[in-house]
Design an enzyme around this catalytic site. Structure first.
Site, PDB file in Angstrom:
ATOM      1  N   PHE A   1      -6.948  -4.350  19.871  1.00 15.06           N
ATOM      2  CA  PHE A   1      -6.448  -4.975  18.383  1.00 15.06           C
ATOM      3  C   PHE A   1      -6.219  -3.286  17.177  1.00 15.06           C
ATOM      4  O   PHE A   1      -6.916  -3.001  16.858  1.00 15.06           O
ATOM      5  CB  PHE A   1      -8.283  -5.461  18.058  1.00 15.06           C
ATOM      6  CG  PHE A   1      -7.859  -6.248  16.471  1.00 15.06           C
ATOM      7  CD1 PHE A   1      -6.995  -6.948  16.573  1.00 15.06           C
ATOM      8  CD2 PHE A   1      -8.806  -5.676  15.572  1.00 15.06           C
ATOM      9  CE1 PHE A   1      -7.063  -7.875  15.413  1.00 15.06           C
ATOM     10  CE2 PHE A   1      -8.196  -6.401  14.541  1.00 15.06           C
ATOM     11  CZ  PHE A   1      -8.255  -7.457  14.489  1.00 15.06           C
ATOM     12  N   GLN A   2      -5.162  -4.618  16.823  1.00 12.82           N
ATOM     13  CA  GLN A   2      -4.513  -3.146  15.686  1.00 12.82           C
ATOM     14  C   GLN A   2      -4.316  -1.715  15.695  1.00 12.82           C
ATOM     15  O   GLN A   2      -4.698  -1.192  14.999  1.00 12.82           O
ATOM     16  CB  GLN A   2      -5.374  -2.993  14.142  1.00 12.82           C
ATOM     17  CG  GLN A   2      -6.391  -4.688  13.444  1.00 12.82           C
ATOM     18  CD  GLN A   2      -5.892  -4.313  11.864  1.00 12.82           C
ATOM     19  OE1 GLN A   2      -6.406  -3.813  12.102  1.00 12.82           O
ATOM     20  NE2 GLN A   2      -6.055  -5.639  11.176  1.00 12.82           N
TER      21      GLN A   2
ATOM     22  N   MET B   1      24.853  -6.518  -5.765  1.00 13.60           N
ATOM     23  CA  MET B   1      25.892  -6.263  -6.126  1.00 13.60           C
ATOM     24  C   MET B   1      25.956  -6.725  -4.375  1.00 13.60           C
ATOM     25  O   MET B   1      28.201  -6.407  -4.180  1.00 13.60           O
ATOM     26  CB  MET B   1      24.998  -4.830  -5.130  1.00 13.60           C
ATOM     27  CG  MET B   1      25.691  -3.358  -4.441  1.00 13.60           C
ATOM     28  SD  MET B   1      27.315  -3.054  -5.493  1.00 13.60           S
ATOM     29  CE  MET B   1      26.950  -1.596  -6.817  1.00 13.60           C
TER      30      MET B   1
ATOM     31  N   GLU C   1       0.897  -2.367   2.006  1.00 14.76           N
ATOM     32  CA  GLU C   1       0.652  -0.713   1.916  1.00 14.76           C
ATOM     33  C   GLU C   1       2.594   0.009   2.242  1.00 14.76           C
ATOM     34  O   GLU C   1       2.679   0.785   1.902  1.00 14.76           O
ATOM     35  CB  GLU C   1       0.906  -0.320   3.683  1.00 14.76           C
ATOM     36  CG  GLU C   1      -0.257  -0.353   4.234  1.00 14.76           C
ATOM     37  CD  GLU C   1      -1.156  -1.953   3.956  1.00 14.76           C
ATOM     38  OE1 GLU C   1      -0.360  -3.034   4.240  1.00 14.76           O
ATOM     39  OE2 GLU C   1      -2.619  -2.502   4.471  1.00 14.76           O
TER      40      GLU C   1
ATOM     41  N   LYS D   1     -10.723   6.269  15.274  1.00 22.61           N
ATOM     42  CA  LYS D   1     -11.775   5.911  14.281  1.00 22.61           C
ATOM     43  C   LYS D   1     -12.721   6.890  14.470  1.00 22.61           C
ATOM     44  O   LYS D   1     -13.350   7.307  14.087  1.00 22.61           O
ATOM     45  CB  LYS D   1     -11.956   4.793  15.502  1.00 22.61           C
ATOM     46  CG  LYS D   1     -12.854   3.880  14.007  1.00 22.61           C
ATOM     47  CD  LYS D   1     -13.631   2.433  14.228  1.00 22.61           C
ATOM     48  CE  LYS D   1     -14.322   2.096  13.402  1.00 22.61           C
ATOM     49  NZ  LYS D   1     -14.741   0.277  13.345  1.00 22.61           N
TER      50      LYS D   1
HETATM   51  C1  LIG Z   1      15.974  -4.371   1.470  1.00 22.46           C
HETATM   52  C2  LIG Z   1      16.888  -4.428   1.644  1.00 22.46           C
HETATM   53  N1  LIG Z   1      17.248  -5.417   1.681  1.00 22.46           N
HETATM   54  C3  LIG Z   1      19.090  -5.708   1.495  1.00 22.46           C
HETATM   55  C4  LIG Z   1      19.715  -4.810   0.937  1.00 22.46           C
HETATM   56  C5  LIG Z   1      21.057  -4.895   0.570  1.00 22.46           C
HETATM   57  N2  LIG Z   1      21.504  -4.949  -0.984  1.00 22.46           N
HETATM   58  C6  LIG Z   1      21.827  -4.181  -1.458  1.00 22.46           C
HETATM   59  S1  LIG Z   1      22.088  -4.407  -3.259  1.00 22.46           S
HETATM   60  C7  LIG Z   1      21.443  -6.096  -2.424  1.00 22.46           C
HETATM   61  C8  LIG Z   1      21.322  -6.860  -3.704  1.00 22.46           C
HETATM   62  C9  LIG Z   1      20.384  -6.451  -4.815  1.00 22.46           C
HETATM   63  O1  LIG Z   1      20.372  -7.112  -5.658  1.00 22.46           O
HETATM   64  P1  LIG Z   1      19.301  -7.352  -7.329  1.00 22.46           P
HETATM   65  O2  LIG Z   1      18.107  -6.848  -6.760  1.00 22.46           O
HETATM   66  O3  LIG Z   1      19.449  -8.970  -8.122  1.00 22.46           O
HETATM   67  O4  LIG Z   1      20.636  -6.025  -7.862  1.00 22.46           O
HETATM   68  P2  LIG Z   1      21.685  -6.296  -8.532  1.00 22.46           P
HETATM   69  O5  LIG Z   1      22.660  -5.960  -7.883  1.00 22.46           O
HETATM   70  O6  LIG Z   1      21.771  -7.950  -9.133  1.00 22.46           O
HETATM   71  O7  LIG Z   1      21.746  -5.868 -10.236  1.00 22.46           O
HETATM   72  C10 LIG Z   1      21.031  -6.421  -1.259  1.00 22.46           C
HETATM   73  C11 LIG Z   1      20.940  -7.808  -1.059  1.00 22.46           C
HETATM   74  C12 LIG Z   1      18.916  -3.772   0.442  1.00 22.46           C
HETATM   75  N3  LIG Z   1      19.293  -2.844  -0.469  1.00 22.46           N
HETATM   76  N4  LIG Z   1      17.718  -3.762   0.126  1.00 22.46           N
END
Ligand SMILES: Cc1ncc(C[n+]2csc(CCOP(=O)(O)OP(=O)(O)O)c2C)c(N)n1
Ligand SMILES: [Mg+2]
Lengths: 573, 158
Positions: free
Chosen positions: A117-118, A477, A55, A167
């Site tokens: 439920f749900q 990042m 979803e 529902k």
């Molecule tokens: C759902 C979620 N969890 C954690 C983060 C924290 N976060 C921001 S950038 C990043 C790294 C992303 O890695 P990748 O998808 O390999 O992209 P890259 O930076 O290597 O291009 C993380 C863990 C986030 N933005 N969203």
């Protein structure tokens, strides 16, 4: 098509309302509370239901569709877990002001509150992340509620709206009534800008020596790119854009400064620092844009136009607030402006010096691949005309820097919430809506795994998204922040040992897949991917592992704190 | 600075929750909130007491306006208005204090709502200042329980 006055059950009313709202696609997933709805859906042909595989994917698809087309995206999910799975997508749409309407099934009215439920109190859960939400308690309220939901989602500053449908309401019957107009007395957005204020703005702009337009997603929502272009070009005013604003002004125009903020261009940020007039249009002074508030555009008289009054004077105190639709603002401004103003030659020359001093650049080696190269190549090959979707991370910021956005509604990226896992479903949703331009996704190897299940949706529906998996085998990042600010403690960001073979993985889904690891084979793979339209295609771009995005203004820092290169140049790329 | 904000909202389930949740989500101070039906049964009036500098109060007003269920938001603070609060308080009662307590009830124009052998329940109506003072004054006699309604406020008529 049903007539008004006809006796219908809730499920039939539901689809009749969607029909009248001109809904083309529903992104959905069935379940117990929606059995009646799916029973009705079985015989419906004029509205297409797209079965997602999670979803969350449905919400991002609806948002991708909405951002690409400007039309509201529609989600249909069951109660409890189906509903809670939409939360991230709703929050994302809320932060980025995207019009989506999420319909959730609910347990029968008589069981609400009994831990049935749900059962989940989705109205309570989504209250702070929706523009508004509704629980429909009576089938006679269903049509008017749906009408209001679409109206609210798309009017003024757009946003997500949830409609929770028990529902029994979906099974109960009543005569169908379609309200042609909606009247919500607590919702009266200001479209028309205050004339005196706009006159004042025109006066200020006419006199400014170093004006700068700072443009956000509001200009795209308001479809005001043309007015913006006329204003900028006629009066020689440079334009910098936020992530959501990219494409509002053509990226190859000499007056385009690219993006500002944390990973914005050096010259855009210097312009902010030195301008004497800042004209913010449909932007909200987000902290990723301003950095340190006290050091932001300190020399500038600040004009701020936004349709949402809460955005004005929220983060930054402005001198001239102008609440209203950005198209109305820019159009009225053009009427109020004098025929000619001074040309700002010396200001533009100054900016040119900054541009020359620290251009966006990268080094290219024959046997390794750089993300910047991949993005730049795709930009050239698509002439800046693709719908570009990103996930969240380094690749996202490089996309903002190295893809030259030529048109509005060309970047679809999770800005406000920064949701990893957004990219793939958003790209699929965009591709449902847009068929005359290529839809390109740049996605990190981390984020790709967060909604990979939607690759099935793309394959099954033969959606020709071009997936450029920017595979650095790192949560890049986060690794970047660890290197710069956390003593090089690379805690849990190295995916090198755990990533799957993405080519095989994609193939297992039935998706065409290619690999690239140097500029030459990347060029070829990009061509193949852009030419392939039978379904999705993935290019596993094995880029250098430890690259860094610069420039970077550290969080909460001033523009003068901008980093232009690694602190420790010895760190291996 | 303290502000009294009057908000007309749709008399609908969830309206109070939306307002209260917005205050907590945005970190605004919420000193008291009270709600009741108006002359129009479809509309409720909420009276909110909050604190903040001009910029914060400005945001509070705008964020309140942004909620779909709010119909009208008025900052009564700088306009002619009346504010009242109701205090219900049960005090310890003894032969020795009885007399003084009754005298004080008169001073505050309060009322006795219930009286037992060892306790007395009184009501006082007035501005929040008056309510604060009355609590201070009655404290030495032993407050067993106390409830305040929160402020309700309204424009003064023309
Ligand atoms: C759902 C979620 N969890 C954690 C983060 C924290 N976060 C921001 S950038 C990043 C790294 C992303 O890695 P990748 O998808 O390999 O992209 P890259 O930076 O290597 O291009 C993380 C863990 C986030 N933005 N969203
Ligand atoms: Mg990565």
């Amino acid at each position: 098509m049903h007539n008004t006055g006809q006796i219908l059950n809730g499920s039939e009313i539901f689809f009749e309302c969607l029909r009248r709202e001109n809904v083309e696609y529903i992104f959905g997933y069935p379940g117990g509370s929606l059995l009646k709805v799916y029973e009705t859906l079985h015989d419906i042909e004029d509205i297409r239901h797209i079965l997602v595989r999670h979803e969350q994917g449905a919400t991002h698809m609806a948002e991708g569709y909405a951002r690409a087309t400007g039309k509201p995206g529609v989600v249909l999910v069951t109660s409890g877990p189906g509903a809670t799975n939409t939360v991230t997508g709703i929050a994302n749409a809320y932060m980025d002001s995207s019009p989506i309407v999420v319909f959730t099934g609910q347990v029968p009215s008589s069981l609400i509150g009994n831990d049935a439920f749900q059962e989940a109190d989705i109205v309570g859960i989504t209250r702070p992340i929706t523009k508004h939400n509704f629980l429909v308690k009576d089938v006679r309220e269903l049509a008017i509620t749906i009408r209001k939901a679409f109206y609210l989602a798309t009017t003024g500053r757009p946003g997500p709206v949830v409609v929770d449908m028990p529902k029994d309401v979906l099974a109960a019957t009543c005569p169908f009534e379609w309200p042609e107009t909606v009247e919500i007395r607590g919702f009266k957005p200001t479209f028309k800008c205050h004339k005196n204020q706009v006159e004042k703005a025109a006066h200020k702009i006419a006199k400014a020596k170093r004006p700068l337009l700072y443009v956000g997603g509001g200009v795209i929502t308001a479809e005001a790119s043309e007015e913006l272009r006329t204003l900028a070009v006629r009066y020689n005013i440079p334009v910098t854009m936020t992530l959501q604003g990219l494409g509002a002004f053509p990226g190859n125009h000499p007056l385009s400064m690219g993006m500002l903020g944390m990973h914005g261009t050096y010259w855009a940020n210097q312009s902010v620092n030195n301008c004497d007039l800042l004209i913010a249009v449909g932007a909200r002074f987000d902290d990723r844009v301003t950095g340190k508030i006290d050091a932001f555009a300190t020399q500038a008289y600040k004009i701020h136009n936004d349709i949402d009054p809460t955005n004005v004077d929220k983060n930054i105190k402005v001198d001239l607030p102008i609440v209203g639709d950005s198209k109305d603002f820019l159009a009225t401004l053009l009427e109020e402006m004098p025929e000619k103003t001074e040309g700002h030659e010396s200001w533009l020359a100054e900016i040119e010096k900054w541009r020359k001093k620290c251009p966006l650049s990268y080094s290219l080696e024959p046997d390794s691949l750089k993300t910047e190269f991949v993005i730049e190549e795709v930009s050239k090959e698509t002439a800046g005309n693709a719908v570009v979707v990103t996930d969240v991370g380094q690749h996202q910021m490089w996309t903002s820097q190295f893809y030259t956005f030529m048109n509005p509604r060309s970047i679809i990226s999770s800005g406000g919430l920064g949701t990893m896992g957004y990219g793939l479903p958003a790209a699929i949703g965009a591709a449902f809506g847009i068929t005359d331009r290529p839809v390109v996704l740049f996605c990190g190897d981390g984020g790709f795994m967060m909604n990979i299940q939607e690759l099935v949706t793309a394959v099954y529906n033969r959606i020709p998204v071009k997936i450029f998996l920017i595979n650095n085998s790192y949560l890049g990042m986060v690794r970047q922040w660890q290197e710069l600010f956390h003593k090089e403690k690379y805690s849990f960001t190295d995916l090198g040992d755990s990533n799957p073979d993405f080519v095989k993985l994609a193939e297992a889904f039935g998706c065409k897949a290619l690999m690239a690891d140097n500029p030459e084979n990347a060029k070829k793979a990009i061509k193949i991917a852009l030419d392939y339209n039978e379904g999705p295609v993935l290019v596993d771009c094995r880029v250098v592992r430890k690259d860094m995005v610069f420039p970077m203004v550290p969080a909460g820092g001033a523009i003068s704190d901008m980093l232009l290169a690694r602190l420790n140049p010895k760190t291996m790329v | 600075m303290k502000h009294i904000i009057s908000v007309l909202v749709e008399n609908r389930f969830g309206s109070l929750n939306r307002v209260a949740a917005m205050f907590s989500a945005r970190g605004f101070n919420l000193e008291s909130i009270s709600i009741g039906e108006t002359e129009d049964p479809e509309i409720s009036r909420m009276t909110i007491v909050t604190r903040g500098d001009d910029q914060i109060i400005n945001q509070v007003l705008k964020q309140l306006n942004r909620l779909i269920d709010t119909i009208k938001v008025t900052d009564l603070t700088r306009q002619p208005h009346v504010e009242r609060e109701l205090l219900l308080m049960t005090l310890k009662l003894s032969k020795s204090t009885q007399h003084e307590i009754f005298e004080l009830i008169n001073v505050f124009k309060g009322k006795v709502v219930d009286i037992k052998q060892k306790s007395i329940t009184i009501e006082v109506i007035g501005s929040p200042d008056k309510i604060n003072t009355s609590i201070d004054i009655f404290k030495p006699y032993g407050i067993k329980e106390l409830a305040r309604s929160g402020v309700v406020a309204i424009h003064r008529g023309e």
